[in-house]
Design an enzyme around this catalytic site. Structure first.
Site, PDB file in Angstrom:
ATOM      1  N   GLU A 207      48.902  32.361  40.895  1.00 21.31           N
ATOM      2  CA  GLU A 207      50.157  33.058  41.211  1.00 21.31           C
ATOM      3  C   GLU A 207      49.753  34.306  41.983  1.00 21.31           C
ATOM      4  O   GLU A 207      49.367  35.316  41.392  1.00 21.31           O
ATOM      5  CB  GLU A 207      50.908  33.425  39.917  1.00 21.31           C
ATOM      6  N   CYS A 241      55.578  41.491  42.784  1.00 18.89           N
ATOM      7  CA  CYS A 241      54.995  40.506  43.708  1.00 18.89           C
ATOM      8  C   CYS A 241      56.027  39.929  44.660  1.00 18.89           C
ATOM      9  O   CYS A 241      55.699  39.558  45.777  1.00 18.89           O
ATOM     10  CB  CYS A 241      54.324  39.393  42.930  1.00 18.89           C
TER      11      CYS A 241
HETATM   12  P1  NAD Z   1      44.658  43.387  38.806  1.00 14.91           P
HETATM   13  O1  NAD Z   1      43.814  44.378  39.528  1.00 14.91           O
HETATM   14  O2  NAD Z   1      45.174  43.722  37.459  1.00 14.91           O
HETATM   15  O3  NAD Z   1      43.845  42.022  38.757  1.00 14.91           O
HETATM   16  C1  NAD Z   1      44.365  40.873  38.134  1.00 14.91           C
HETATM   17  C2  NAD Z   1      43.385  40.375  37.089  1.00 14.91           C
HETATM   18  O4  NAD Z   1      42.191  39.958  37.714  1.00 14.91           O
HETATM   19  C3  NAD Z   1      43.032  41.424  36.045  1.00 14.91           C
HETATM   20  O5  NAD Z   1      43.141  40.865  34.759  1.00 14.91           O
HETATM   21  C4  NAD Z   1      41.607  41.798  36.416  1.00 14.91           C
HETATM   22  O6  NAD Z   1      40.844  42.152  35.277  1.00 14.91           O
HETATM   23  C5  NAD Z   1      41.082  40.542  37.049  1.00 14.91           C
HETATM   24  N1  NAD Z   1      40.037  40.831  38.046  1.00 14.91           N
HETATM   25  C6  NAD Z   1      40.042  41.847  38.952  1.00 14.91           C
HETATM   26  N2  NAD Z   1      38.925  41.768  39.721  1.00 14.91           N
HETATM   27  C7  NAD Z   1      38.225  40.695  39.301  1.00 14.91           C
HETATM   28  C8  NAD Z   1      36.990  40.090  39.701  1.00 14.91           C
HETATM   29  N3  NAD Z   1      36.249  40.584  40.695  1.00 14.91           N
HETATM   30  N4  NAD Z   1      36.579  38.980  39.045  1.00 14.91           N
HETATM   31  C9  NAD Z   1      37.310  38.463  38.029  1.00 14.91           C
HETATM   32  N5  NAD Z   1      38.482  39.003  37.618  1.00 14.91           N
HETATM   33  C10 NAD Z   1      38.928  40.092  38.223  1.00 14.91           C
HETATM   34  O7  NAD Z   1      45.955  43.021  39.639  1.00 14.91           O
HETATM   35  P2  NAD Z   1      46.144  42.903  41.212  1.00 14.91           P
HETATM   36  O8  NAD Z   1      45.337  41.804  41.774  1.00 14.91           O
HETATM   37  O9  NAD Z   1      46.078  44.244  41.850  1.00 14.91           O
HETATM   38  O10 NAD Z   1      47.679  42.468  41.183  1.00 14.91           O
HETATM   39  C11 NAD Z   1      48.485  42.661  42.269  1.00 14.91           C
HETATM   40  C12 NAD Z   1      48.564  41.382  43.095  1.00 14.91           C
HETATM   41  O11 NAD Z   1      49.074  40.348  42.268  1.00 14.91           O
HETATM   42  C13 NAD Z   1      49.513  41.476  44.246  1.00 14.91           C
HETATM   43  O12 NAD Z   1      48.984  40.790  45.334  1.00 14.91           O
HETATM   44  C14 NAD Z   1      50.749  40.775  43.725  1.00 14.91           C
HETATM   45  O13 NAD Z   1      51.588  40.261  44.727  1.00 14.91           O
HETATM   46  C15 NAD Z   1      50.163  39.710  42.892  1.00 14.91           C
HETATM   47  N6  NAD Z   1      51.105  39.281  41.886  1.00 14.91           N
HETATM   48  C16 NAD Z   1      51.560  38.012  41.916  1.00 14.91           C
HETATM   49  C17 NAD Z   1      52.506  37.599  40.999  1.00 14.91           C
HETATM   50  C18 NAD Z   1      53.040  36.209  40.987  1.00 14.91           C
HETATM   51  O14 NAD Z   1      53.697  35.851  40.005  1.00 14.91           O
HETATM   52  N7  NAD Z   1      52.815  35.398  41.989  1.00 14.91           N
HETATM   53  C19 NAD Z   1      52.936  38.486  40.038  1.00 14.91           C
HETATM   54  C20 NAD Z   1      52.440  39.775  40.018  1.00 14.91           C
HETATM   55  C21 NAD Z   1      51.508  40.161  40.937  1.00 14.91           C
END
Ligand code: NAD
Length: 453
Positions: A207, A241
């Protein structure tokens, strides 16, 4: 070293998670955890994101309890084997699709709706009969702490585990063998997750995000469009998102739209949104700095005020934006809204199609032919016509992305199916055993077979 996935697998293989009564109880416990600790959760959301309590309740508490209660209500129905027809050649026999759990599921969540995006997939996995490991985001630290404390108190820890932490802890989890990985977050980490899943051929749901466009035709109801865009954009201070990322508006109505947008912002958040109790904050100084840097690529038409000490960025509208600047390349994920005027919806459609498929697309038009044209000629994870965000509130519409915005959809029944294998079973009767297909093959058998095949 014992791995959490292996520990949970023992419980799963013993059959602990299979009985519907166990699943129902766990789902009820999830609801109870949220209802009994609502104020603690809302406080944590306020600490992490300055989330107004109405928003927190709506998007992170009630949304989850609504989904989980519907899973409880439909638990039997959604787990019932489905009888399907059988072709003549296999008769006498009956055919069924038996939903069965996948095993041990890993759910990795981001920080923007830190309860909803963790617990809705977790509930789906439980309703489907799986054991689950959940990993909340370390960025929304206060909420992660509350979840880390409460989940073990309410849930059966032999089959439902929570692992707190950041990159090292998630990396360690990804080295373990799971039967499904459900990841929500950005596409860069999505690729890391998918690459890790390859080792064990683990299926993944991703997602992800991206730039969700809003297209406004000259025929649109501009007042309603402005209000619905303002709500969808500045909910959670733009950190959603499916938030409108940028607007492409017919040039003939741009100024009228901007005037309506200004009115909507003032109506929602007052003359000084910083003082409004209905407006959130940016999650961290790092995310704040990134957004402030993005904002330099255009002329500020509305807003623009910032305050680093409280991580505040006003609802901000930009015009005359440099189309080659990062703000038009990367997902904004904050309260900045570029408004770009176009000669017609044709140019807007071409622009959208020249970029990766968005997670959501919004079109505002009173002319049905324009709506049909946009729907026919663009691809997106989901669409709301004459609105924003609302398509994901209908559990009958699976929510997810396509291409760069993700793969797989959930919510409602789809959110349970995702964590099941529909096992096809054909059961034959033994009273008749026609020898027509058995060797030795003769001309007579071949003639009869030709009639059936
Ligand atoms: P985040 O930084 O919290 O990362 C998401 C998860 O990935 C966390 O649990 C984190 O610990 C893990 N993570 C981070 N780096 C990692 C790595 N190198 N290796 C393994 N795991 C790792 O969140 P984010 O990515 O900043 O979230 C924002 C993004 O998520 C935006 O692009 C947003 O559009 C997208 N998003 C999508 C949805 C959806 O339902 N499609 C919903 C919310 C957010």
């Amino acid at each position: 070293m014992t791995f959490v996935a292996d520990t949970l697998r023992i419980a799963y293989e013993k059959g602990l998670t299979r009985p519907l009564a166990w699943r129902k109880h766990q789902l009820e416990q999830l609801v109870k955890m949220l209802e009994e600790n609502e104020s603690t959760f809302l406080e944590a959301l306020a600490t992490d994101l300055g989330k107004p309590s109405v928003e927190g309740f709506m998007t992170d508490i009630a949304f989850v309890t609504g989904e989980v209660k519907s899973m409880i209500k439909n638990l039997k129905k959604w787990n019932k084997p489905e009888r399907v027809g059988t072709p003549l050649v296999a008769l006498p026999a009956t055919s069924r699709l038996i939903p069965e759990p996948l095993g041990v599921v890993l759910v990795i969540a981001p920080w923007n709706y830190p309860i909803q995006l963790l617990l809705v997939p977790v509930a789906g996995a439980i309703a489907a009969g799986n054991a689950v490991v959940m990993k909340p985001s370390e960025v929304s630290a206060a909420t992660a702490e509350v979840l880390g404390r409460l989940v073990p108190k309410y849930m059966d820890t032999s089959a439902v585990a929570i692992v707190e932490g950041g990159v090292p802890e998630t990396t360690a989890l990804l080295e373990q063998r799971f039967d499904h990985i459900f990841y929500t977050g950005n596409g860069t980490v999505g690729r890391i997750v998918m690459a890790a899943a390859v080792k064990n051929l683990t299926p993944v749901t991703l997602e992800l995000g991206g730039k969700s466009p809003v297209l406004i035709d000259a025929s649109a109801n501009l007042r309603v469009a402005a209000r619905r865009i303002a709500w969808g954009k500045w909910l959670n201070a733009g950190q959603t998102c499916v938030a409108p990322d940028y607007v492409m508006v017919d040039a003939t109505v741009r100024d009228a739209f901007l005037a309506e947008l200004g009115k909507a912002i003032a109506e929602f958040y007052g003359a000084d949104p910083k003082a409004s109790e209905s407006y959130g904050r940016i999650v961290s100084p790092r995310h704040f700095d990134r957004l402030v840097a993005l904002a330099g690529a255009g002329t500020i038409a509305i807003g623009g005020e910032t305050d680093a000490s409280s991580r505040y960025i006003a609802p901000t509208v930009l015009v005359d934006v440099d189309m080659a600047a990062p703000i038009m390349e990367e997902e904004i994920f904050g309260p900045l809204l570029p408004v770009i005027d176009v000669p017609s919806m044709n140019e807007a459609i071409s622009y959208v199609n020249a970029h990766p498929h968005p997670l959501a697309l919004y079109v505002f038009a009173e002319k049905k032919s324009i709506v049909a044209d946009v729907l026919n000629r663009t691809t997106a994870g989901g669409v709301t016509v004459n609105g924003t965000i609302m398509h994901l509130t209908n559990p009958k519409l699976p929510f997810g992305g396509i291409g760069e915005s993700g793969m797989g959809g959930y919510h409602g029944k789809a959110g349970v199916r995702l964590f099941q294998h529909l096992k096809p079973v054909l059961s034959r009767g033994t009273k008749l055993d026609p020898s027509i297909a058995y060797p030795p093959y003769t001309d007579r058998k071949a003639k009869i077979l030709r009639k059936f095949l």
